[in-house]
Design an enzyme around this catalytic site. Structure first.
Site, PDB file in Angstrom:
ATOM      1  N   CYS A 142       2.308   3.283   9.780  1.00 14.46           N
ATOM      2  CA  CYS A 142       2.582   4.615   9.260  1.00 14.46           C
ATOM      3  C   CYS A 142       3.339   5.444  10.303  1.00 14.46           C
ATOM      4  O   CYS A 142       2.879   5.624  11.432  1.00 14.46           O
ATOM      5  CB  CYS A 142       1.283   5.320   8.867  1.00 14.46           C
ATOM      6  SG  CYS A 142       1.649   6.916   8.125  1.00 14.46           S
ATOM      7  N   PRO A 175       0.850  -1.196   0.000  1.00 17.05           N
ATOM      8  CA  PRO A 175       0.000   0.000   0.000  1.00 17.05           C
ATOM      9  C   PRO A 175       0.883   1.242   0.000  1.00 17.05           C
ATOM     10  O   PRO A 175       1.851   1.311   0.754  1.00 17.05           O
ATOM     11  CB  PRO A 175      -0.763  -0.115   1.331  1.00 17.05           C
ATOM     12  CG  PRO A 175       0.085  -0.981   2.201  1.00 17.05           C
ATOM     13  CD  PRO A 175       0.848  -1.894   1.284  1.00 17.05           C
ATOM     14  N   GLY A 187      10.208  -4.840   2.882  1.00 18.59           N
ATOM     15  CA  GLY A 187      11.283  -3.887   3.182  1.00 18.59           C
ATOM     16  C   GLY A 187      12.519  -4.138   2.351  1.00 18.59           C
ATOM     17  O   GLY A 187      13.162  -5.166   2.471  1.00 18.59           O
ATOM     18  N   ASP A 188      12.806  -3.161   1.465  1.00 22.70           N
ATOM     19  CA  ASP A 188      14.048  -3.177   0.686  1.00 22.70           C
ATOM     20  C   ASP A 188      14.147  -4.317  -0.318  1.00 22.70           C
ATOM     21  O   ASP A 188      15.255  -4.746  -0.638  1.00 22.70           O
ATOM     22  CB  ASP A 188      15.270  -3.216   1.615  1.00 22.70           C
ATOM     23  CG  ASP A 188      15.380  -1.964   2.461  1.00 22.70           C
ATOM     24  OD1 ASP A 188      14.646  -0.991   2.182  1.00 22.70           O
ATOM     25  OD2 ASP A 188      16.190  -1.960   3.402  1.00 22.70           O
TER      26      ASP A 188
HETATM   27  C1  LIG Z   1       5.127   6.854  -1.123  1.00 19.89           C
HETATM   28  C2  LIG Z   1       4.858   5.825  -0.067  1.00 19.89           C
HETATM   29  C3  LIG Z   1       3.604   5.757   0.524  1.00 19.89           C
HETATM   30  C4  LIG Z   1       3.321   4.779   1.492  1.00 19.89           C
HETATM   31  N1  LIG Z   1       2.061   4.684   1.990  1.00 19.89           N
HETATM   32  C5  LIG Z   1       1.732   3.656   2.823  1.00 19.89           C
HETATM   33  C6  LIG Z   1       0.380   3.427   3.212  1.00 19.89           C
HETATM   34  O1  LIG Z   1      -0.555   4.130   2.809  1.00 19.89           O
HETATM   35  N2  LIG Z   1       0.154   2.387   4.066  1.00 19.89           N
HETATM   36  C7  LIG Z   1       1.145   1.566   4.522  1.00 19.89           C
HETATM   37  O2  LIG Z   1       0.880   0.630   5.274  1.00 19.89           O
HETATM   38  N3  LIG Z   1       2.426   1.746   4.131  1.00 19.89           N
HETATM   39  C8  LIG Z   1       2.727   2.751   3.293  1.00 19.89           C
HETATM   40  N4  LIG Z   1       4.030   2.903   2.842  1.00 19.89           N
HETATM   41  C9  LIG Z   1       5.041   1.908   3.256  1.00 19.89           C
HETATM   42  C10 LIG Z   1       5.156   0.783   2.207  1.00 19.89           C
HETATM   43  O3  LIG Z   1       3.959   0.051   2.112  1.00 19.89           O
HETATM   44  C11 LIG Z   1       6.303  -0.189   2.570  1.00 19.89           C
HETATM   45  O4  LIG Z   1       6.059  -0.757   3.819  1.00 19.89           O
HETATM   46  C12 LIG Z   1       7.663   0.502   2.611  1.00 19.89           C
HETATM   47  O5  LIG Z   1       7.848   1.360   1.511  1.00 19.89           O
HETATM   48  C13 LIG Z   1       8.807  -0.525   2.644  1.00 19.89           C
HETATM   49  O6  LIG Z   1       8.779  -1.344   1.501  1.00 19.89           O
HETATM   50  P1  LIG Z   1       9.761  -1.104   0.229  1.00 19.89           P
HETATM   51  O7  LIG Z   1      11.168  -1.119   0.770  1.00 19.89           O
HETATM   52  O8  LIG Z   1       9.469  -2.256  -0.691  1.00 19.89           O
HETATM   53  O9  LIG Z   1       9.412   0.223  -0.336  1.00 19.89           O
HETATM   54  C14 LIG Z   1       4.331   3.884   1.911  1.00 19.89           C
HETATM   55  C15 LIG Z   1       5.592   3.979   1.329  1.00 19.89           C
HETATM   56  C16 LIG Z   1       5.868   4.919   0.351  1.00 19.89           C
HETATM   57  C17 LIG Z   1       7.245   4.962  -0.265  1.00 19.89           C
END
Ligand SMILES: Cc1cc2nc3c(=O)[nH]c(=O)nc-3n(C[C@H](O)[C@H](O)[C@H](O)COP(=O)(O)O)c2cc1C
Length: 331
Positions: free
Chosen positions: A102, A17, A203-204
């Site tokens: 969040c 999300p 994550g990552d």
């Molecule tokens: C632009 C942006 C918006 C996000 N909005 C939400 C959100 O609405 N709800 C949520 O649970 N996490 C939110 N996250 C966190 C991501 O879901 C995820 O947990 C985090 O980016 C780590 O994963 P990644 O390393 O694959 O990016 C957001 C992250 C980003 C970068």
């Protein structure tokens, strides 16, 4: 096969999300690129109950996106439960997800998002109250803890399970870390070993190989991809394919990227109208052009974009020049 309650996913790759990103335009693209599950951007429980127009629009789910998880956040039991009932009874979503990760102060100061991570009892009570009030499966997305001194991921995930939650997604960072440092995947393994419900690691994950490594080293049932899919839905497709066949599909060409970028823009326009869509698309264009040689030229113009045709013109003039140059080099 990853199952969330009675919802079976065709593969374990989940689009995270992301607020301001995961609307139907992008989610549908993610689905077309093979994601087993797409998650919507978080919606405020109170805004749903106040019938805030923008928030109600965020509850719209296109049939083609399913299965889809719709995330709500809140700090008060009553409003969270009432908002969950709205999602349960009035939307096409398959799963109701609760945001427990969040980190932004606007959210945590209302006792929502990552604030819950400090209190497994609250998690139990809140999740149980939502589970009791709805038919759809309820899941939780959490960070591993509030800060280094309060890493309660295992206790918190167990509270989710006891409360009737059907899966838990774990982002291996604390609230205090925001997006700094690297995600700790070992905590995902610890959670997986401590609960019986499916665990989705997050994550990552930047490459398909990362996704495989996360699944193998943590034992997680699913892998959630966020930032690596921004402007790059191929990441989802390539990950699904790599997990299924061990083959790494080629990266897209600039033209392929721009074709999908325009599809994304057109879907956003259909959703929000050209003026809003073009503004919103600026950040996506920056993500789509990331890694393309010479694309700083495009990036410099992004903030001036104010129509669909202008974006199209800038992208395709660039790619035509690039292809002409490459043709000359080949000769
Ligand atoms: C632009 C942006 C918006 C996000 N909005 C939400 C959100 O609405 N709800 C949520 O649970 N996490 C939110 N996250 C966190 C991501 O879901 C995820 O947990 C985090 O980016 C780590 O994963 P990644 O390393 O694959 O990016 C957001 C992250 C980003 C970068």
């Amino acid at each position: 096969m990853l199952r969330v309650g009675d919802i079976a996913l065709k593969n374990p790759v989940v689009l995270a999300p992301m607020a301001g990103v995961c609307n139907p335009a992008f989610r549908l693209i993610a689905k077309e690129f093979g994601a087993g599950l797409v998650c919507a951007e978080m919606v405020s429980d109170k805004a749903i109950l106040q019938k805030n127009e923008k928030s109600l629009q965020m509850l719209f789910v296109d049939e083609r996106e399913k299965p889809l998880s719709l995330q709500i956040f809140g700090g008060d039991r009553q409003t969270l439960v009432e908002a969950a009932k709205v999602v349960d009874q009035q939307t096409n979503a398959d799963i109701i997800d609760i945001n427990m990760g969040c980190p932004v102060p606007k959210i945590t100061k209302c006792d929502a998002g990552a604030k819950w991570l400090l209190d497994p009892n609250k998690i139990y009570e809140m999740v149980a109250a939502v589970v009791d009030a709805v038919q759809k499966p309820v899941t939780v997305k959490m960070r591993m803890g509030w800060d280094e001194e309060h890493i309660y991921a295992v206790r918190n995930a167990q509270a989710v399970e006891r409360a009737g939650g059907k899966a838990v997604a774990v982002h291996g960072r604390t609230r205090v870390q925001m997006y700094e440092g690297t995600a700790d995947w070992d905590i995902i393994r610890q959670v997986k070993e401590s609960v019986g419900i499916p665990v989705i690691g997050n994550g990552d994950v930047k490459t398909p190989q990362d996704a495989k490594r996360l699944l193998e080293t943590t034992g997680a049932d699913g892998v959630m991809i966020g930032r690596a899919a921004l402007g790059n839905p191929w990441m989802l497709y390539r990950t699904v394919q790599y997990l299924e066949t061990g083959e790494l599909a080629a990266d897209p060409t600039p033209r392929e990227k721009f074709d999908v970028c325009m599809l994304h823009l057109d879907r956003l326009i259909a959703l929000k109208g050209e003026r809003v869509a073009v503004r919103e698309m600026r950040k996506h264009v920056a993500w789509y052009v990331k890694g393309i040689k010479g694309a700083t030229k495009i990036k410099d113009q992004i903030n001036q974009f104010d129509s669909r045709d202008e974006i199209k013109h800038v992208l395709y003039s660039f790619v035509e020049e690039l292809e002409a140059r490459e043709a000359v080099e080949v000769i």
